[in-house]
Design a protein around this motif. Sequence first.
Motif, mmCIF file in Angstrom:
data_model
loop_
_atom_site.group_PDB
_atom_site.id
_atom_site.type_symbol
_atom_site.label_atom_id
_atom_site.label_comp_id
_atom_site.label_asym_id
_atom_site.label_seq_id
_atom_site.Cartn_x
_atom_site.Cartn_y
_atom_site.Cartn_z
ATOM 1 N N ASP A 38 -43.181 -10.033 -5.143
ATOM 2 C CA ASP A 38 -43.585 -8.648 -5.359
ATOM 3 C C ASP A 38 -42.440 -7.878 -6.034
ATOM 4 O O ASP A 38 -41.608 -7.277 -5.349
ATOM 5 C CB ASP A 38 -43.937 -8.001 -4.005
ATOM 6 N N PRO A 39 -42.385 -7.885 -7.379
ATOM 7 C CA PRO A 39 -41.275 -7.209 -8.072
ATOM 8 C C PRO A 39 -41.159 -5.727 -7.703
ATOM 9 O O PRO A 39 -40.056 -5.179 -7.716
ATOM 10 C CB PRO A 39 -41.639 -7.373 -9.552
ATOM 11 N N ALA A 40 -42.270 -5.090 -7.352
ATOM 12 C CA ALA A 40 -42.212 -3.656 -7.027
ATOM 13 C C ALA A 40 -41.379 -3.401 -5.775
ATOM 14 O O ALA A 40 -40.868 -2.295 -5.574
ATOM 15 C CB ALA A 40 -43.625 -3.110 -6.833
ATOM 16 N N SER A 41 -41.207 -4.428 -4.928
ATOM 17 C CA SER A 41 -40.502 -4.232 -3.659
ATOM 18 C C SER A 41 -39.029 -3.867 -3.876
ATOM 19 O O SER A 41 -38.415 -3.260 -3.003
ATOM 20 C CB SER A 41 -40.603 -5.493 -2.789
ATOM 21 N N GLU A 42 -38.451 -4.237 -5.000
ATOM 22 C CA GLU A 42 -37.047 -3.889 -5.273
ATOM 23 C C GLU A 42 -36.921 -3.002 -6.509
ATOM 24 O O GLU A 42 -35.906 -3.034 -7.196
ATOM 25 C CB GLU A 42 -36.194 -5.153 -5.398
ATOM 26 N N GLU A 43 -37.960 -2.238 -6.775
ATOM 27 C CA GLU A 43 -37.959 -1.323 -7.926
ATOM 28 C C GLU A 43 -36.781 -0.338 -7.871
ATOM 29 O O GLU A 43 -36.189 0.015 -8.886
ATOM 30 C CB GLU A 43 -39.308 -0.578 -7.951
ATOM 31 N N LEU A 44 -36.403 0.095 -6.665
ATOM 32 C CA LEU A 44 -35.348 1.108 -6.542
ATOM 33 C C LEU A 44 -33.947 0.528 -6.703
ATOM 34 O O LEU A 44 -32.973 1.270 -6.833
ATOM 35 C CB LEU A 44 -35.442 1.805 -5.178
ATOM 36 N N THR A 45 -33.824 -0.806 -6.671
ATOM 37 C CA THR A 45 -32.500 -1.415 -6.829
ATOM 38 C C THR A 45 -32.437 -2.249 -8.118
ATOM 39 O O THR A 45 -31.774 -1.880 -9.070
ATOM 40 C CB THR A 45 -32.148 -2.297 -5.616
ATOM 41 N N LEU A 46 -33.163 -3.362 -8.162
ATOM 42 C CA LEU A 46 -33.078 -4.239 -9.337
ATOM 43 C C LEU A 46 -33.880 -3.711 -10.515
ATOM 44 O O LEU A 46 -33.566 -4.021 -11.669
ATOM 45 C CB LEU A 46 -33.555 -5.660 -8.971
ATOM 46 N N GLY A 47 -34.939 -2.951 -10.255
ATOM 47 C CA GLY A 47 -35.721 -2.375 -11.350
ATOM 48 C C GLY A 47 -36.399 -3.433 -12.190
ATOM 49 O O GLY A 47 -37.038 -4.339 -11.661
ATOM 50 N N GLY A 48 -36.241 -3.320 -13.516
ATOM 51 C CA GLY A 48 -37.014 -4.152 -14.447
ATOM 52 C C GLY A 48 -36.522 -5.566 -14.660
ATOM 53 O O GLY A 48 -37.032 -6.275 -15.533
ATOM 54 N N ILE A 49 -35.538 -6.023 -13.895
ATOM 55 C CA ILE A 49 -34.998 -7.370 -14.161
ATOM 56 C C ILE A 49 -35.657 -8.448 -13.298
ATOM 57 O O ILE A 49 -35.204 -9.582 -13.265
ATOM 58 C CB ILE A 49 -33.456 -7.423 -14.001
ATOM 59 N N ILE A 50 -36.748 -8.089 -12.600
ATOM 60 C CA ILE A 50 -37.424 -9.062 -11.742
ATOM 61 C C ILE A 50 -38.659 -9.614 -12.460
ATOM 62 O O ILE A 50 -39.469 -8.853 -12.985
ATOM 63 C CB ILE A 50 -37.884 -8.414 -10.418
ATOM 64 N N HIS A 51 -38.822 -10.933 -12.461
ATOM 65 C CA HIS A 51 -40.076 -11.563 -12.889
ATOM 66 C C HIS A 51 -40.884 -11.905 -11.647
ATOM 67 O O HIS A 51 -40.316 -12.348 -10.639
ATOM 68 C CB HIS A 51 -39.805 -12.854 -13.677
ATOM 69 N N SER A 52 -42.206 -11.743 -11.703
ATOM 70 C CA SER A 52 -43.011 -12.162 -10.553
ATOM 71 C C SER A 52 -42.976 -13.690 -10.480
ATOM 72 O O SER A 52 -42.864 -14.375 -11.511
ATOM 73 C CB SER A 52 -44.446 -11.669 -10.681
#
Length: 331
Positions: A38-52
């Motif tokens: 769930d990339p949205a779970s770390e939206e406030l820290t990692l932001g856009g660098i997460i791939h599902s």
Amino acid sequence: MGNAWIKKSLIRSGVLPLISRFTGHGVAILMYHSVMNDPASEELTLGGIIHSTKVFREQMEVVARYFNAVSLDDVLLFLQGKKTLPAKAVVITFDDGYADNYQAAKDILSPLGIPAVFYVTVDCIERQRLPWPSLLRHAFLTSKKNSWPEAPGMEWPLISAQQRIQAFDRASEHCSKLSGGPQGEYVESIQQQLGTAPPRPTQRLMMTWEEVRGLGRSGHTVGSHTMTHPNIAYVTESEARAEMLGAKNKLEQELAAPVVHFSYPCPALQPHWREHTVSASREIGYQTAVTTNGGLVRRHHNPLSLRRIRPTKTVDGLRWNLECAFLGRTV
Ligand SMILES: [Zn+2]
């Protein structure tokens, strides 16, 4: 550029792969960071660098099926003129050292026979702390204050989401020029100004040393991403050397193996490497260094300033970008 239907039709027609067989060899080094369900779970820290996890798995299936995954050591031999590579060679890399690299990415890569390179930020592993851009991002996105006083008479409003990102970018420009203790002090000063506590993630976000060793045991390559993730081109020459050498020494001590691959952090400012950092990396004993400059790696390129490609967040998009890169186009 075009619409999705045209891209899909061109890919499915087999025309692009046919042409790319005749356009000379190069290597596409893909730059990933984090893989989460769930990339949205770390939206406030990692932001856009997460791939599902789902997209990453499907992207790796595309790499395994239509391209040729090779190791970075093979790329080094290719650049030294000692080895030929298959057409459409791809290297998978990860920056920073997130726990999901071991817990999610490894188990997708290994069954597909794809070797990857994991560049680790030493201080983040050692202190179990997110890289500073994530700490600043969290502070600016969660602050209850209406503004950030960068300096006397210089207030940055924090009303809209866009204003928060603008202030975060401004602070990042300053912080990217700092390393070690002063960098940590700056992050803490921002958290104090904004009245925020450090993020408390529900899960551990950085790898442990045992997990880093586990990647090595699984046949993957572990590389260095500095000690504290500054922009190496903007710190002093002695700080740059300390970041590159300190990380190499600590990684070699923890892994009990040579570490010869380096990845330049690229926070906030460009350039993120310079001629003197290339010389220093060579003297320190690195054999390759990757940047975030885009494009394919060609045979005549310097192993100590290699280009990479940012993977899109869609499966078709990745295949399209790779096929176009191998055709010699940038899209
Ligand atoms: Zn990084």
